[in-house]
Design an enzyme around this catalytic site. Structure first.
Site, PDB file in Angstrom:
ATOM      1  N   GLU A   1     -12.228   3.481  -1.356  1.00 26.35           N
ATOM      2  CA  GLU A   1     -11.813   4.586  -2.230  1.00 26.35           C
ATOM      3  C   GLU A   1     -11.554   4.125  -3.657  1.00 26.35           C
ATOM      4  OE1 GLU A   1      -8.404   6.235  -0.310  1.00 26.35           O
ATOM      5  OE2 GLU A   1      -9.561   6.996   1.385  1.00 26.35           O
ATOM      6  N   VAL A   2     -11.013   2.930  -3.798  1.00 27.49           N
ATOM      7  CA  VAL A   2     -10.675   2.431  -5.135  1.00 27.49           C
ATOM      8  C   VAL A   2     -11.703   1.374  -5.552  1.00 27.49           C
ATOM      9  CG1 VAL A   2      -8.916   1.301  -6.540  1.00 27.49           C
ATOM     10  CG2 VAL A   2      -8.224   2.886  -4.735  1.00 27.49           C
TER      11      VAL A   2
ATOM     12  N   ASN B   1     -13.102  -3.145   2.405  1.00 25.57           N
ATOM     13  CA  ASN B   1     -14.052  -2.033   2.485  1.00 25.57           C
ATOM     14  C   ASN B   1     -15.029  -2.124   1.314  1.00 25.57           C
ATOM     15  OD1 ASN B   1     -12.766  -0.895   4.761  1.00 25.57           O
ATOM     16  ND2 ASN B   1     -11.274   0.138   3.462  1.00 25.57           N
TER      17      ASN B   1
ATOM     18  N   ASP C   1       0.856  -1.193   0.000  1.00 31.21           N
ATOM     19  CA  ASP C   1       0.000   0.000   0.000  1.00 31.21           C
ATOM     20  C   ASP C   1       0.892   1.244   0.000  1.00 31.21           C
ATOM     21  OD1 ASP C   1      -3.212   0.572   0.961  1.00 31.21           O
ATOM     22  OD2 ASP C   1      -1.770   2.228   1.107  1.00 31.21           O
ATOM     23  N   ILE C   2       0.516   2.219  -0.809  1.00 31.81           N
ATOM     24  CA  ILE C   2       1.338   3.426  -0.966  1.00 31.81           C
ATOM     25  C   ILE C   2       1.315   4.312   0.282  1.00 31.81           C
ATOM     26  CG2 ILE C   2      -0.388   5.006  -1.948  1.00 31.81           C
ATOM     27  CD1 ILE C   2       1.708   5.684  -4.114  1.00 31.81           C
TER      28      ILE C   2
ATOM     29  N   HIS D   1     -10.437  -5.363  -3.294  1.00 34.07           N
ATOM     30  CA  HIS D   1      -9.118  -5.611  -2.712  1.00 34.07           C
ATOM     31  C   HIS D   1      -9.232  -5.913  -1.234  1.00 34.07           C
ATOM     32  CE1 HIS D   1     -10.021  -1.295  -2.513  1.00 34.07           C
ATOM     33  NE2 HIS D   1      -9.332  -1.268  -1.386  1.00 34.07           N
ATOM     34  N   MET D   2      -8.274  -6.677  -0.761  1.00 34.87           N
ATOM     35  CA  MET D   2      -8.180  -7.022   0.655  1.00 34.87           C
ATOM     36  C   MET D   2      -6.943  -6.335   1.225  1.00 34.87           C
ATOM     37  SD  MET D   2      -7.667 -10.861   2.150  1.00 34.87           S
ATOM     38  CE  MET D   2      -9.376 -11.369   2.090  1.00 34.87           C
ATOM     39  N   HIS D   3      -7.133  -5.649   2.352  1.00 32.89           N
ATOM     40  CA  HIS D   3      -5.990  -5.064   3.062  1.00 32.89           C
ATOM     41  C   HIS D   3      -5.427  -6.119   4.016  1.00 32.89           C
ATOM     42  CE1 HIS D   3      -6.940  -0.671   2.251  1.00 32.89           C
ATOM     43  NE2 HIS D   3      -8.114  -1.217   1.997  1.00 32.89           N
TER      44      HIS D   3
HETATM   45  P1  AMP Z   1      -9.829   1.464   0.079  1.00 33.43           P
HETATM   46  O1  AMP Z   1     -10.074   2.700   0.863  1.00 33.43           O
HETATM   47  O2  AMP Z   1     -10.250   0.206   0.799  1.00 33.43           O
HETATM   48  O3  AMP Z   1     -10.392   1.559  -1.316  1.00 33.43           O
HETATM   49  O4  AMP Z   1      -8.252   1.332  -0.046  1.00 33.43           O
HETATM   50  C1  AMP Z   1      -7.531   1.884  -1.101  1.00 33.43           C
HETATM   51  C2  AMP Z   1      -6.073   1.785  -0.729  1.00 33.43           C
HETATM   52  O5  AMP Z   1      -5.304   1.930  -1.909  1.00 33.43           O
HETATM   53  C3  AMP Z   1      -5.594   2.860   0.247  1.00 33.43           C
HETATM   54  O6  AMP Z   1      -5.066   2.242   1.424  1.00 33.43           O
HETATM   55  C4  AMP Z   1      -4.507   3.598  -0.552  1.00 33.43           C
HETATM   56  O7  AMP Z   1      -3.414   3.993   0.254  1.00 33.43           O
HETATM   57  C5  AMP Z   1      -4.099   2.560  -1.576  1.00 33.43           C
HETATM   58  N1  AMP Z   1      -3.533   3.083  -2.811  1.00 33.43           N
HETATM   59  C6  AMP Z   1      -4.028   4.082  -3.600  1.00 33.43           C
HETATM   60  N2  AMP Z   1      -3.218   4.262  -4.661  1.00 33.43           N
HETATM   61  C7  AMP Z   1      -2.209   3.365  -4.564  1.00 33.43           C
HETATM   62  C8  AMP Z   1      -1.063   3.058  -5.363  1.00 33.43           C
HETATM   63  N3  AMP Z   1      -0.773   3.735  -6.489  1.00 33.43           N
HETATM   64  N4  AMP Z   1      -0.233   2.064  -4.938  1.00 33.43           N
HETATM   65  C9  AMP Z   1      -0.491   1.388  -3.807  1.00 33.43           C
HETATM   66  N5  AMP Z   1      -1.571   1.631  -3.014  1.00 33.43           N
HETATM   67  C10 AMP Z   1      -2.408   2.597  -3.383  1.00 33.43           C
END
Ligand code: AMP
Length: 114
Positions: A95-96, A87, A30-31, A100-102
């Site tokens: 957000e994305v 999420n 994660d960035i 995806h799984m954290h």
């Molecule tokens: P969510 O809020 O569950 O959609 O998580 C999205 C995650 O993607 C966040 O923790 C961000 O920090 C991560 N993220 C966004 N852009 C990038 C990227 N270019 N590389 C790695 N992680 C990213």
């Protein structure tokens, strides 16, 4: 459909620290890490959210867990434990729009602060 940022990472268009890749899922750092270990495991198929999963996706969704377990071991956090989060949608803090799984760990995580 426009490519998601995660599809660009999977394809290598956007640079990332890829830790795992196979035919169904990809894992990368994660960035903006929220814990000492913070890795995202994503389906290669750009499913927008859990609200869009179909039974045909079950193999890929199951793979998220087996890869999470493998990476937790590689990162040395499997014995102490870790947290897996998915999420969903706006209220879930997603957000994305690419499922995806954290994988979070490396310290004792606090309980949910709703
Ligand atoms: P969510 O809020 O569950 O959609 O998580 C999205 C995650 O993607 C966040 O923790 C961000 O920090 C991560 N993220 C966004 N852009 C990038 C990227 N270019 N590389 C790695 N992680 C990213």
């Amino acid at each position: 459909m426009e490519e998601t940022i995660f599809t660009k990472i999977i394809n290598g268009t956007i640079p990332s620290k890829i830790l795992y890749h196979d035919d169904l899922v990809t894992a990368f750092a994660d960035i903006a890490p929220k814990a000492p270990v913070h890795i995202l495991i994503v389906t290669n198929k750009p499913i927008p959210s859990v609200e869009h999963v179909e039974s045909e996706d079950e193999l890929a969704l199951g793979r998220l867990f087996t890869v999470a377990r493998k990476i937790a071991k590689e990162q040395g956090i499997n014995e102490d434990g870790y947290r897996l989060i998915v999420n969903v949608g706006e209220h879930g803090g997603q957000e994305v729009p690419h499922i995806h799984m954290h994988l979070l760990g490396g310290k004792k995580l606090s309980n949910f602060g709703f």
